[in-house]
Every structure is written in C-alpha cells, then in structure tokens.
Design an enzyme around this catalytic site. Structure first.
Site, PDB file in Angstrom:
ATOM      1  CD  GLU A 258      -4.839  -9.694  -0.531  1.00 44.67           C
ATOM      2  OE1 GLU A 258      -6.005  -9.555   0.095  1.00 44.67           O
ATOM      3  OE2 GLU A 258      -3.977  -9.187  -0.393  1.00 44.67           O
TER       4      GLU A 258
ATOM      5  CG  ASP B 220      -1.911  -1.137   1.457  1.00 49.49           C
ATOM      6  OD1 ASP B 220      -1.305  -2.402   0.951  1.00 49.49           O
ATOM      7  OD2 ASP B 220      -2.923  -0.923   1.804  1.00 49.49           O
TER       8      ASP B 220
HETATM    9  O1  IFM Z   1      -2.347  -4.600   0.617  1.00 51.35           O
HETATM   10  C1  IFM Z   1      -3.987  -4.948   0.734  1.00 51.35           C
HETATM   11  C2  IFM Z   1      -4.278  -5.845  -0.136  1.00 51.35           C
HETATM   12  O2  IFM Z   1      -3.928  -5.712  -1.472  1.00 51.35           O
HETATM   13  C3  IFM Z   1      -5.605  -6.118   0.026  1.00 51.35           C
HETATM   14  N1  IFM Z   1      -6.015  -6.382   1.277  1.00 51.35           N
HETATM   15  C4  IFM Z   1      -5.753  -5.451   2.449  1.00 51.35           C
HETATM   16  C5  IFM Z   1      -4.126  -4.992   2.302  1.00 51.35           C
HETATM   17  C6  IFM Z   1      -4.036  -3.821   3.303  1.00 51.35           C
HETATM   18  O3  IFM Z   1      -4.480  -2.611   2.841  1.00 51.35           O
END
Ligand code: IFM
Length: 730
Positions: A472, A333
């Site tokens: 994901e 992020d």
């Molecule tokens: O990094 C992100 C991921 O891309 C998606 N789930 C949450 C994470 C943290 O914001």
C-alpha cells in the site's frame, strides 16, 4: 494450573493497554478486553458482539464498544478497596490458553494495613457462546469488617475513548431492570437497529441490592465476613442480541435460568471439554524452542477465539474481537491469512467464514454496479452488510490528515476471495458448498474482472490500471502484478469449473448458467481477457516488476533494524512521498508466489525474494510471515526463522507498536502458515499432504495434526525423520 507452555503470564499490576489486548477473551461471538475487574480510568474497556456495528458520528460503521459487564469492586465499609492505592503484596494474572480463561491472583494491603486476597478467573463459554462467567474468592486476611461486593455493568463505554476527535458513543441504554436477583440492561445502537441485551447476576452470600444509576447498573452484596474466611463470588452474565431474537429480555432470561440450573462448575467443564477438542487438532508442539512454541500457541489461541462456526453472517475482523483498530472491519486478511488454518484444522469454521462472503455477495454486486462494473466487487473493508466501509480519511506517518484510497482502489480482495473458495474446495471436497454457493462467487468475481479490465488497442492487450496492490505504499499504479495475476487466475478458474460442471453434470451446469445469466459471448470475452491480460513478467530475467514503472523509482535498501528487529527507514526517505521509492510496505510480487506457489518455479521465487526482501519495510504485520514461508521455499533458512519470530511475536512483543488497538489476527494466521507451509514444508501432492521440512537448529521436533479431505493426519517431524499417520475423521 495448566503447564507453562499454555500460560501467558502478567506479573506487574498496572494499567497497560497492550496487555488489555493480549489478555482479551473471545469466543467468536463476544470479545472482552483484558481490563482489570475494577475498571480504571486509563484503561480501554472493550466489549464487542460480532456483527453489531453502528455509524452515528463516526466516519464509517464501527464494531460497537458495548457496556462492560465484568465490573467488580470491593469496598471495606464505605471505602473502595482500590488496588491502585494499595501496596501490591502479590500479583499474578495469567491467560490459560488451554481452557480459554483469564486468572487473577491479587493480594493487597490498604493504607490501614488491611490485607485482602482476590483470586479467581473468568471465561466466555465456547459451548454456550452467549455466556460470560466468572468466579472469585475474596479473603479478608487480617480483618473482619463489613464488606460490600459491587458488581456493575458500565454503560459509559465509547469507541475511540482516548481520541478527542474520533470518540463516539454508539448506543443508549434502554429497558433497564434491577432486582435483587439480577441486573439487566439493553444497549441500542443509535444509527443501526441493533439491540444487545445484558443480563447479569451476582451470586454471593449476604443481602443483595441493585441500583439503576442510569448509565451504569449495579448489584451489591453486603457481607459480614470473618477474618481469614473465603467468600466465594460467582458472576453469571448472558448476552443476546437482536441478531438472534426480538424477545431480548424473555429469551435472555430463559438462557440465564438454564445456565444457573446447570451451574458454574458444569458450565466450566463443558467449556473446557470444547476447548480440549479444538486443541486436540489445532495444537502444534515444538520441542527445543520454548519461546517459539509458546508464541505459536498464542497465535493459534487467537485464531480459535475469533471464529464462531455457528454464525455465517459474520467474519473475522483484522483486529479480532480484541480492540477497535480498523473499526472491526473484515479485510482479505481472513481469506488469505487466517482461512488456511481453519481449512486444515477446523473446516466447519472455514465454511462459515466463506458463507459470510456468500451472504454479502449481493452487496458486492451492488458495489460493482455502483462503481460502473459488472459482477461482484467485494469491499476492501466490510462490516455487517458487506458494503464498502473503508474510511476516506486517515493519518499519514506524521499524523497529518491524508486521503485513504484503499476502499476505492485496492481491488485484489475480489480475487483473493475466489482463491479462498478454490483452496477450501480442494482441501475439503465440500462440493455441496461449492455447487450451492462457492461457484456463484467464483463466477461473479470473474465477471467483475471481465468488466474491470481495459483494452489498450495500441498495445493490443488488456490492462488493469489505477489500482493499489497488496503493497500500500504505492497508490494509483498500473498493471500491478499481484492484481493482474490473480484476476487472470480468477477468470481461468471460473471457466475451468464451468467446464467441469458441463462435463459432469449438465443439470447443475444449466442451473448455474441460467441463474447467473452467463452467455457464450461473455465466456468468449473471458477467454480473450485471459490471453491478453498484461502480466508484467519477464521470463528471461525471472525478476517481476511489481507494477509498471516500479523499477524506475528511486531505490532504497534497508540496512538498519531497531531493537525489536524491525527495519528502520533508510536515510533520506520522505514519508509523505512513499510512491517515489522502491521501498515496499509488505510483499506484493512475493505475495502472489505465496498465494499460488505452484504457478512459479524455484528460480523465479528465489530471484524475486532476493530482490524484494531487502526493500520491504514490514510496516504491515501481514508481511513477515510471507517472507518466512518464501524464504523456506527457496532455502533461505536463517532469515526464515527471524521472519517467523517477527510474526509470532507481533503482539506478545508489540513489535508493530499498535497492539493496544487490537490483536493482529492476520499475522496469527500467517504464523500458523509459516509453521505448516514453511517449517513443516507442507504441500498437497497427488491429492494428499506431503512434507519437506526444515527445522531451525534449536527445534528438535515439531508435532501437529492436519485435516485433509475428512482424514486426520498426525505429523511428527524430527531432524531426520517425518512420521505421518492417517486416520478417518468422524
Ligand atoms: O489488510 C491489511 C493490509 O494488507 C495492510 N494494512 C492493514 C490491513 C488490515 O490488516
């Protein structure tokens, strides 16, 4: 009072955990959630110091929820003036984003008809980041009875306070001292060796006495007020950790003495000046759309609040310093979503953030080794040391226990960090950073990919198997486009910059080759990998398959949206089997086009946007901003605005439903990028920023500043004109 474009207002007095996140104050070093001064049972107080982590009984290390130091209660005689039991005659709380302070105006009538006004504000200094200051005026409007004003540091705080299985107390209080001049305590973490010292002082008329209540320390003033007279109250608090000094009490005492010497008003003035300087460059003004204008400003405010340009050993947590979601861990992020904001408006902060990755390079190399690879494998979730901190277990959409694979399989972060190094270098020309630190990261990350690829002799190609890409929903996939594409890019850039060094500075080249022990054989291997790494991209149809086999999965299209304009799961989807559908959580193929737009032609962007957009559930707040930007690149204007508002309002409207756990810092960065790379259409061409804007119907103009290679660009975009002025930056 700042004008309304700078104000986020709250007019309903209540306990609300979402508002606690929105009204959080943070200065990159300290974060304090926007709980009420009195602190109520159902609130989730949060006080965090960047870099202070502990594990104890938690699954993994967590950013420690430290003692809450802004406690203030009023007693009329012996009765607690509890606002929850009073009639609220007037209430207003507002966040002044321009000066990063939280104001409160509360007028109460208790059951005996006594009316009291409490008015004031608090802030975390942006110039002396250890300082937390507050000033209130208390007016007993229609009575003259003895008052007690109690200031307290509450050491009962816990992480995951509301969760019976996950709550953890990460610290014990030590070395507490109470005097009539100050109260002092130290929170020492239980597993790790962090100590955080909190020194606080109440300044008010009357006799002051202090108490050590073991888990709480208090300082109380006894006051005999006159009816209608204002009673000024000041709180000075200084927070130091043993990340800075071992002499916690002595150093903190010195800091406090200095602060009191300077005085509240002067401290506030210097803080305001620092904020004004930051805003002078970071602010974006949209004329014609107040909602978008303010929401965008709030996101910028978040980005200014979460970074500390003086601390290279910390980075920005996914939830900022605003809550405990994702345990205070750092993800991609920072580099992919937030860093561009800092690169173009606050380069010093950008460098500091990249230095965090340099300081954790050793841990990334150990991580690679541990997993059987070479080079540096950055942790998917990182805390203070850079070791892998992703929990192994979490909950699925039904709340059932589920194995989390991201820490084992989401490899792309390693390439994301390499991309960030190059993006930073290109925009700043900070060769000093690059030669001393960046290039080492570039080489070790390339080296990681060189070892992570597998040669498939039947197909005569390299592959990267068993991964999770940015989306994901799909775990254990082979040849994820985003991962493979960025891995190849990572190796290419390492080779390119080594070549550049060789040509331009033999000395530096030799040094890096020796330090990194690079051999000709390894370089040849990298070249081989670049040529043969499988990139699942059919250049004829332009449509890119997210990973091998994705197109064979059951197809589901999103057709319905909720009242916050977020997608509703298509009928018949089994939320425990998301691997089986083409639905995606967040962009993946499209993500590659956002990160490296110059690598894709317009038709490819368009074809893929149109395919993946109706299949994206936006179950990550990282999602909508990317579609806003890509949409604008391909001319899908109408949806771009919709996506922009989704990302801009993620916390203000809580459209992911989890703002109570912390701010969506990546989405804040995505919002800024959607404004600049999307609506303003900024690109770097011929070594300078160029702008091809598109403004939504109701936007009359957009004004902002950008720093590019030590020059300041002021950009004013109207419906039919772009005005750019350039001045050197000193
Ligand atoms: O990094 C992100 C991921 O891309 C998606 N789930 C949450 C994470 C943290 O914001």
């Amino acid at each position: 009072m700042a004008t309304s474009e700078w104000i986020i207002e709250d007019t309903k007095f209540e306990v609300n955990n979402v508002k606690e996140t929105i009204f959080t104050l943070a200065n990159g070093k300290i974060g304090v959630r926007g709980t009420h001064e009195e602190l109520f049972e159902k609130e989730i107080p949060g006080t965090y110091v960047a870099g202070v982590f502990d594990k104890s009984e938690a699954q993994v290390k967590e950013l420690v929820n430290l003692p809450y130091f802004w406690g203030l209660r009023i007693y009329i005689g012996d009765e607690f003036l509890n606002p929850m039991e009073c009639e609220i005659l007037e209430y207003k709380r507002y966040l002044d984003m321009k000066h990063a302070c939280l104001h409160r105006y509360l007028r109460l009538k208790d059951k005996k008809g006594r009316i009291t006004t409490i008015q004031g504000f608090r802030f975390l200094s942006f110039t002396r980041r250890n300082l937390a200051l507050a000033k209130y005026e208390i007016v007993p409007e229609n009575y003259a009875e003895k008052l007690y004003i109690e200031h307290f540091i509450d050491g009962t705080t816990k992480n995951s306070k509301k969760n019976p299985t996950e709550k953890v107390k990460h610290y014990t209080l030590k070395n507490t001292r109470v005097t009539d001049k100050f109260i002092y305590t130290e929170a020492h973490t239980r597993d790790s060796n962090y100590g955080v010292s909190i020194l606080s002082s109440l300044e008010v008329e009357g006799n002051i006495f202090s108490k050590d209540l073991i888990d709480t320390v208090t300082q109380t003033a006894e006051i005999f007020p006159e009816k209608g007279r204002k009673i000024p109250v000041f709180l000075y608090t200084s927070i130091l950790s043993n990340r800075e000094t071992d002499n916690l009490f002595e150093e903190n005492f010195k800091k406090m003495a200095e602060a009191r010497n300077v005085g509240f008003e002067q401290l506030f003035e210097e803080h305001k000046k620092a904020l004004e300087n930051l805003w002078d460059i970071a602010n974006i003004k949209i004329e014609g759309d107040e909602k978008a204008d303010k929401a965008l400003r709030f996101n910028i405010f978040v980005l200014l609040s979460v970074v500390n340009p003086e601390d290279e050993k910390v980075s920005i947590a996914a939830k900022g310093l605003h809550g405990e979601g994702y345990k205070g861990h750092v993800f991609w992020d920072t580099e992919i979503y937030m860093l561009p904001f800092y690169i173009f408006t606050y380069p010093k902060a950008a460098r500091t953030l990249l230095m965090y990755r340099y300081h954790t390079l050793k841990a990334a190399m150990d991580n690679a080794r541990k997993n059987g690879y070479s080079g540096a494998q950055y942790s998917w979730e990182s805390a203070d040391t850079g070791e892998e901190e992703t929990p192994k277990w979490g909950k699925d959409y039904y709340g059932d226990k589920v194995r989390i694979w991201t820490g084992d399989k989401e490899f792309h972060i390693t390439a994301d960090i390499a991309v960030a190094i190059i993006h930073y270098l290109r925009a700043t020309d900070d060769w000093d950073f690059f030669f001393n630190y960046g290039i080492k990261i570039l080489i070790e990350t390339a080296r990681f990919w060189g070892s992570r690829v597998e040669y498939n002799s039947k197909k005569d190609r390299y592959e990267i198997n068993d991964v999770i890409g940015p989306d994901e929903f799909h775990e254990h996939v082979n040849n994820n486009f985003y991962t493979n594409f960025l891995a190849r890019w990572n190796i290419e850039k390492a080779l390119e910059y080594l070549e550049f060094l060789k040509k331009n500075s033999q000395k530096k080249y030799q040094k890096i080759v020796e330090e990194s022990k690079i051999t000709g054989q390894e370089l040849n291997h990298w070249k081989h990998v670049i040529n043969k790494l499988h990139i699942p991209w059919n250049k004829e149809t332009h449509l890119i398959e997210q990973f091998e086999g994705y197109f064979n999965l059951e197809d589901k299209i999103i057709t319905e949206f909720d009242d916050k304009n977020m997608p509703i799961w298509p009928k018949g989807v089994d939320l425990t089997e998301l691997n089986n559908y083409q639905l995606i959580k967040q962009p993946d193929v499209i993500m590659a086009m956002f990160v490296l737009p110059e690598e894709f032609d317009d038709i490819t962007k368009k074809v893929n946007y149109e395919y993946y957009e109706p299949r994206t559930m936006h179950k990550s707040s990282l999602s909508p901003s990317i579609y806003a930007i890509l949409g604008l690149m391909i001319g899908n204007h109408e949806k771009a605005y919709q996506h922009f508002m989704r990302t801009a309002l993620v916390d203000l409207e809580n459209n992911q439903g989890n703002t109570e756990h912390g701010i969506h810092a990546a989405s804040a960065g995505g919002t800024w990028q959607a404004a600049i790379f999307g609506f303003a259409g900024m690109k770097i061409q011929d070594d300078q920023p160029s702008f091809t804007p598109w403004l939504p119907d109701n936007w009359n103009s957009m004004k902002f500043k950008i720093i590019y290679k030590k020059e300041l660009y002021t950009v004013y975009i109207t419906k039919n004109n772009v005005e750019v002025t350039k001045t050197p930056l000193y």
